[in-house]
Design a protein around this motif. Structure first.
Motif: not given
Length: 374
Positions: A190-194, A222-237
């Motif tokens: 369970v995570i917060l929006n940040d 966090f995700a170690p790969q830049a592409g995965d980090a973007r996917k993670l941030a977009a999915a949260v939004i």
């Protein structure tokens, strides 16, 4: 004692409200502030109505308010003679046993005449805190000025006790939630929006410790790969936007890495209130419940079982309909039936439910014959 010293002890009071380990530091600073050799703080659970009832009766009999006041040991000893009044008519007769229990547990220890002491019983709706400061009898007794100085701390000490109770309640809730999440075989967070991690089950903690697809740093996901980090941030939004729009939509589902079937899949859904997000990490190597057991568990038809398995794999109902050459109206009808049988209201709830099923095992049913006597 300097103003800085007062600030230090007030800081210590509020630190102790948040962290039980800080109580020892508070006791030491309280002793220094009072010019005492020792100080102790004890939190007591008791019938607060009995405590306040005894306080009111003693106030009427002795004209001394024994609640929330720093008083010397001789004043606490005076309460003893009024305890003999128990047995009269009124509240003494009605609540005498409760009054005696409160007196013996809370009042009596504060009347010890082996040391000079300055003590208080601070009451809140959650219980009573005993604060006792002592110095040897070879020293001067505590003065009225000493009592006045400690009296200024009473509001802070009361708030500390209330905060401590709330923290303990939240800690108990968090412990229960962690134990509940540990029932999930899949790594679940369970995570917060940040992306701050609020809770993580044992499987998630083990997964993150490997620091492969995802990892924890400074309490955040966090995700170690830049592409995965973007996917993670977009999915949260997207999960948050879906909740704010009031959409009964599917959970946000995406794969890390290149999106290949062997890559880890994330299922994310905003929870009630929209402030937290449920995250389920689906490792293709993890064991899955069989279609047979799934059908048996919820009484699903073959078509409904196939749909449930497809949703668990991350397929949408559109792709499922296309792959099976079935009309969307039929698939939606099957989805409604599956949700009714699994007692879920949203597709995201259904996916979350199915994702925990690897933790469940079904025993084979043996045929039972019942014979009735004629």
């Amino acid at each position: 004692m300097t103003a800085t010293g007062v600030g230090h002890i007030v800081d210590s009071i509020y630190n102790a409200g948040l962290d039980e380990k800080a109580l020892s530091t508070l006791a030491r600073r309280l002793a220094e502030y009072a010019g005492a050799q020792t100080a102790t703080l004890s939190l007591h659970t008791c019938d607060i109505r009995a405590f306040l009832g005894l306080r009111d009766c003693l106030l009427a009999e002795a004209e001394i308010d024994y609640a929330d006041q720093f008083l010397t040991q001789d004043v606490w000893r005076q309460a003893a003679k009024y305890m003999d009044s128990i047995g009269r008519t009124g509240p003494w007769a009605r609540d005498g046993a409760a009054f005696k229990e409160v007196y013996q547990r809370l009042y009596l220890p504060l009347g010890d005449d082996s040391t000079f002491s300055l003590n208080a019983l601070i009451a809140t709706e959650h219980g009573v805190m005993s604060v006792a400061t002592q110095r040897p009898t070879v020293n001067a007794p505590f003065s009225a000025a000493d009592a006045s100085k400690l009296q200024t701390l009473v509001p802070h000490l009361r708030r500390m006790q209330i905060t401590r109770h709330r923290v303990q309640f939240l800690e108990a809730q968090a412990s229960f939630a962690r134990n509940a999440l540990d029932c999930y075989a899949y790594p679940t967070l369970v995570i917060l929006n940040d992306r701050h991690i609020v809770l993580a089950n044992a499987a998630a903690r083990a997964f993150l410790s490997r620091k492969e697809s995802l990892f924890e740093q400074d309490g955040k996901l966090f995700a170690p790969q830049a592409g995965d980090a973007r996917k993670l941030a977009a999915a949260v939004i997207k999960a948050q936007q879906g909740h704010e729009a009031g959409e009964a939509r599917a959970a946000e589902i995406f794969r890390l890495g290149t999106g290949a079937p062997e890559d880890v899949r994330l299922i994310m859904s905003a929870m009630t209130g929209g402030k937290t997000i449920l995250v389920i990490l689906d490792d293709p190597a993890a064991p899955r419940i069989s279609g047979t057991n799934l059908a048996e568990l919820y009484g699903l038809t073959a078509a409904e079982t196939a749909l449930a398995e497809a949703l668990l794999r991350g397929e949408t109902i559109d792709t499922f309909a296309d792959s099976r050459n079935v009309r969307m109206t039929t698939v939606r009808s099957q989805l409604s039936s599956v949700m009714r049988k699994t007692d879920t209201e949203r597709q995201s709830q259904l996916v979350a439910l199915l994702s925990r099923l690897p933790a469940l095992t079904l025993r084979e049913h043996s045929e039972t014959k019942v014979f009735a006597a004629s």
